[in-house]
Every structure is written in C-alpha cells, then in structure tokens.
Design a protein around this motif. Structure first.
Motif, PDB file in Angstrom:
ATOM      1  N   GLU A   6       5.090  -4.704  -3.326  1.00  0.00           N
ATOM      2  CA  GLU A   6       4.394  -4.287  -4.535  1.00  0.00           C
ATOM      3  C   GLU A   6       5.055  -3.042  -5.100  1.00  0.00           C
ATOM      4  OE1 GLU A   6       1.419  -6.078  -1.606  1.00  0.00           O
ATOM      5  OE2 GLU A   6       2.876  -4.457  -1.532  1.00  0.00           O
ATOM      6  N   CYS A  22       4.746  -7.794  -7.994  1.00  0.00           N
ATOM      7  CA  CYS A  22       4.705  -8.264  -6.612  1.00  0.00           C
ATOM      8  C   CYS A  22       5.834  -9.274  -6.437  1.00  0.00           C
ATOM      9  CB  CYS A  22       3.367  -8.907  -6.313  1.00  0.00           C
ATOM     10  SG  CYS A  22       3.311  -9.832  -4.752  1.00  0.00           S
ATOM     11  N   TRP A  36      -4.335 -10.278  -6.680  1.00  0.00           N
ATOM     12  CA  TRP A  36      -4.157  -8.834  -6.562  1.00  0.00           C
ATOM     13  C   TRP A  36      -5.444  -8.270  -5.959  1.00  0.00           C
ATOM     14  CZ3 TRP A  36      -0.045  -5.723  -6.960  1.00  0.00           C
ATOM     15  CH2 TRP A  36       1.095  -6.213  -7.613  1.00  0.00           C
ATOM     16  N   TYR A  93      -2.965  -0.841  -4.481  1.00  0.00           N
ATOM     17  CA  TYR A  93      -3.007  -2.224  -4.944  1.00  0.00           C
ATOM     18  C   TYR A  93      -2.035  -3.084  -4.135  1.00  0.00           C
ATOM     19  CZ  TYR A  93      -5.937  -1.023  -8.908  1.00  0.00           C
ATOM     20  OH  TYR A  93      -7.001  -0.623  -9.699  1.00  0.00           O
ATOM     21  N   CYS A  95      -0.791  -7.366  -3.303  1.00  0.00           N
ATOM     22  CA  CYS A  95      -0.849  -8.775  -3.671  1.00  0.00           C
ATOM     23  C   CYS A  95      -0.816  -9.600  -2.386  1.00  0.00           C
ATOM     24  CB  CYS A  95       0.309  -9.173  -4.578  1.00  0.00           C
ATOM     25  SG  CYS A  95       1.922  -9.102  -3.805  1.00  0.00           S
TER      26      CYS A  95
END
Length: 114
Positions: A6, A22, A36, A93, A95
């Motif tokens: 990411e 990603c 996500w 964050y 994925c």
C-alpha cells in the motif's frame, strides 16, 4: 508468495484529498474481490470499501460519497480515491481480499489534521 504493498498516504488538512494505491505481486488482483480497510489507534480494523471482480463497489456509510475504490487490471493495482477527508479518517489503510485474506501488508498511514 503474495505481497501487497500500500502507498499514497500522508498528512493532509481536513477537506483535502489523497489517492491510495495497492499493488500486488504473486497474484492477479483482477480475479479477486478486493477491499480497503483501515485501523485507527485503539480501534479494530474495518472494511471501508469493496470492489467485485465485475467492478461493483460498496462502501461503509461513513465514507459514502467521499471515497471511491477502483482497479486497474493492467497494472494489477487497486486504488482508493479519498476526497473531503475528515480527522476521523485518520488511520492506517490496508488492502486485501475479503475472502481468504492474503498476508497483510504494512499499510499506509493517513493523517487528517490542521
């Protein structure tokens, strides 16, 4: 071995935008539903957006109208366009695929602050 990477996070002011990417090695993302996720400090990881193989998208209510998930099959990459960011979007964050998750990547930090 599958590796998810990411990128694209950073520090942004409220109302700003970021585009997360990603990329994957060892697998072909276009054959998988992808999602996500984000994890804020002290909170559980939550799914914020999903995209099916056919391109159908779904979002958690808190990001609807602000985030857009997409995929570029030629680049084997999934994106998350985030607009009108709010302080509560601050999180790491990630994925992954919702079903039979791969090993989690390092994630990318998004910090929304003035």
């Amino acid at each position: 071995q599958v590796q998810l990477v990411e990128s694209g996070g950073g520090l942004v002011q409220p109302g700003g935008s970021l585009r997360l990417s990603c990329s994957a090695s060892g697998t072909t993302l276009r054959f998988n539903m992808m999602a996500w996720y984000r994890q804020a400090p002290g909170k559980q990881r939550e799914s914020v957006a999903t995209i099916t193989v056919g391109g159908t998208t779904n979002y958690v209510d808190s990001v609807k109208g602000r985030f857009t998930i997409s995929r570029d099959n030629a680049k084997n990459t999934v994106y998350l366009q985030m607009n009108n960011l709010k302080p509560e979007d601050t999180a790491v964050y990630y994925c992954n695929r919702p079903n039979l998750a791969y090993r989690w990547g390092q994630g990318t930090q998004v910090t929304v602050s003035s």
